[in-house]
Design a protein around this motif. Structure first.
Motif, PDB file in Angstrom:
ATOM      1  N   GLN A 110       0.845  -1.184   0.000  1.00  0.00           N
ATOM      2  CA  GLN A 110       0.000   0.000   0.000  1.00  0.00           C
ATOM      3  C   GLN A 110       0.882   1.237   0.000  1.00  0.00           C
ATOM      4  N   LEU A 111       0.359   2.322  -0.547  1.00  0.00           N
ATOM      5  CA  LEU A 111       1.098   3.573  -0.556  1.00  0.00           C
ATOM      6  C   LEU A 111       1.166   4.159   0.835  1.00  0.00           C
ATOM      7  N   GLY A 112       2.172   4.961   1.045  1.00  0.00           N
ATOM      8  CA  GLY A 112       2.288   5.669   2.303  1.00  0.00           C
ATOM      9  C   GLY A 112       2.927   4.868   3.417  1.00  0.00           C
ATOM     10  N   LEU A 113       3.547   3.745   3.096  1.00  0.00           N
ATOM     11  CA  LEU A 113       4.163   2.924   4.127  1.00  0.00           C
ATOM     12  C   LEU A 113       5.588   3.335   4.451  1.00  0.00           C
ATOM     13  N   LEU A 114       6.213   4.149   3.612  1.00  0.00           N
ATOM     14  CA  LEU A 114       7.578   4.581   3.888  1.00  0.00           C
ATOM     15  C   LEU A 114       7.548   5.635   4.984  1.00  0.00           C
ATOM     16  N   GLN A 115       8.292   5.376   6.029  1.00  0.00           N
ATOM     17  CA  GLN A 115       8.335   6.283   7.166  1.00  0.00           C
ATOM     18  C   GLN A 115       9.695   6.979   7.211  1.00  0.00           C
ATOM     19  N   PRO A 116       9.765   8.173   7.778  1.00  0.00           N
ATOM     20  CA  PRO A 116      11.060   8.825   7.946  1.00  0.00           C
ATOM     21  C   PRO A 116      12.017   7.895   8.688  1.00  0.00           C
ATOM     22  N   GLY A 117      13.247   7.821   8.193  1.00  0.00           N
ATOM     23  CA  GLY A 117      14.249   6.964   8.804  1.00  0.00           C
ATOM     24  C   GLY A 117      14.471   5.665   8.060  1.00  0.00           C
ATOM     25  N   VAL A 118      13.560   5.316   7.141  1.00  0.00           N
ATOM     26  CA  VAL A 118      13.716   4.099   6.346  1.00  0.00           C
ATOM     27  C   VAL A 118      14.762   4.368   5.268  1.00  0.00           C
ATOM     28  N   THR A 119      15.659   3.394   5.046  1.00  0.00           N
ATOM     29  CA  THR A 119      16.670   3.509   4.003  1.00  0.00           C
ATOM     30  C   THR A 119      16.362   2.513   2.902  1.00  0.00           C
ATOM     31  N   LEU A 120      16.348   2.992   1.665  1.00  0.00           N
ATOM     32  CA  LEU A 120      16.074   2.144   0.506  1.00  0.00           C
ATOM     33  C   LEU A 120      17.379   1.792  -0.190  1.00  0.00           C
ATOM     34  N   GLN A 121      17.534   0.536  -0.535  1.00  0.00           N
ATOM     35  CA  GLN A 121      18.695   0.033  -1.258  1.00  0.00           C
ATOM     36  C   GLN A 121      20.009   0.422  -0.585  1.00  0.00           C
ATOM     37  N   ASP A 122      20.001   0.519   0.735  1.00  0.00           N
ATOM     38  CA  ASP A 122      21.189   0.913   1.513  1.00  0.00           C
ATOM     39  C   ASP A 122      21.800   2.225   1.032  1.00  0.00           C
ATOM     40  N   ARG A 123      20.981   3.095   0.453  1.00  0.00           N
ATOM     41  CA  ARG A 123      21.518   4.338  -0.093  1.00  0.00           C
ATOM     42  C   ARG A 123      20.640   5.562   0.144  1.00  0.00           C
ATOM     43  N   TYR A 124      19.319   5.442   0.050  1.00  0.00           N
ATOM     44  CA  TYR A 124      18.439   6.602   0.085  1.00  0.00           C
ATOM     45  C   TYR A 124      17.657   6.633   1.395  1.00  0.00           C
ATOM     46  N   LEU A 125      17.926   7.635   2.210  1.00  0.00           N
ATOM     47  CA  LEU A 125      17.262   7.808   3.494  1.00  0.00           C
ATOM     48  C   LEU A 125      16.000   8.636   3.298  1.00  0.00           C
ATOM     49  N   VAL A 126      14.850   8.089   3.682  1.00  0.00           N
ATOM     50  CA  VAL A 126      13.582   8.807   3.568  1.00  0.00           C
ATOM     51  C   VAL A 126      13.489   9.811   4.712  1.00  0.00           C
ATOM     52  N   LEU A 127      13.248  11.092   4.350  1.00  0.00           N
ATOM     53  CA  LEU A 127      13.152  12.154   5.346  1.00  0.00           C
ATOM     54  C   LEU A 127      11.710  12.538   5.655  1.00  0.00           C
ATOM     55  N   GLY A 128      10.803  12.351   4.699  1.00  0.00           N
ATOM     56  CA  GLY A 128       9.402  12.702   4.917  1.00  0.00           C
ATOM     57  C   GLY A 128       8.614  12.659   3.624  1.00  0.00           C
ATOM     58  N   VAL A 129       7.297  12.786   3.745  1.00  0.00           N
ATOM     59  CA  VAL A 129       6.397  12.747   2.590  1.00  0.00           C
ATOM     60  C   VAL A 129       6.278  14.149   1.997  1.00  0.00           C
ATOM     61  N   LEU A 130       6.407  14.244   0.663  1.00  0.00           N
ATOM     62  CA  LEU A 130       6.180  15.509  -0.039  1.00  0.00           C
ATOM     63  C   LEU A 130       4.759  15.593  -0.568  1.00  0.00           C
ATOM     64  N   GLY A 131       4.210  14.443  -0.981  1.00  0.00           N
ATOM     65  CA  GLY A 131       2.854  14.421  -1.508  1.00  0.00           C
ATOM     66  C   GLY A 131       2.461  13.021  -1.927  1.00  0.00           C
ATOM     67  N   SER A 132       1.156  12.817  -2.126  1.00  0.00           N
ATOM     68  CA  SER A 132       0.691  11.506  -2.578  1.00  0.00           C
ATOM     69  C   SER A 132      -0.580  11.683  -3.400  1.00  0.00           C
ATOM     70  N   GLY A 133      -0.820  10.691  -4.255  1.00  0.00           N
ATOM     71  CA  GLY A 133      -1.989  10.715  -5.115  1.00  0.00           C
ATOM     72  C   GLY A 133      -2.519   9.314  -5.299  1.00  0.00           C
TER      73      GLY A 133
END
Length: 101
Positions: free
Chosen positions: A17-40
């Protein structure tokens, strides 16, 4: 922030489901999620940081897509369009603008 890695969706047509990425999650050991900018209806966009550059704060936009196509041909077409969108967006940006993942 805690450092975790989230597996990317597989190619079976099942997605999270969309919106499951939370701040602090790292994708592919490279990209740190800081927050949501928008969703559709078909995706969410997150502000992220590229950890490949530890001494520089390089911001990126991370787009999470939902693909519910049951037909494998349609599924692959949606994925190809999504990847093309990312490539085009990355080339159309001025220097210093956040890159897209």
């Amino acid at each position: 922030m805690r450092r975790t890695t989230r597996a990317l969706p597989n190619k079976t047509g099942e997605t999270d489901q969309l919106g499951l990425l939370q701040p602090g999650v790292t994708l592919q050991d490279r990209y740190l999620v800081l927050g949501v900018l928008g969703s559709g209806g078909m995706s969410s966009v997150y502000k992220g940081r590229d950890l490949h550059f530890p001494n520089v704060t390089k911001l990126v936009a991370v787009k999470e897509m939902i693909n519910l196509a049951a037909d494998p041909t349609m599924y692959e077409m949606v994925v190809r369009n999504f990847e093309r969108e990312g490539r085009l967006a990355g080339h159309a940006l001025p220097p210093g603008h956040p890159a897209h993942l």
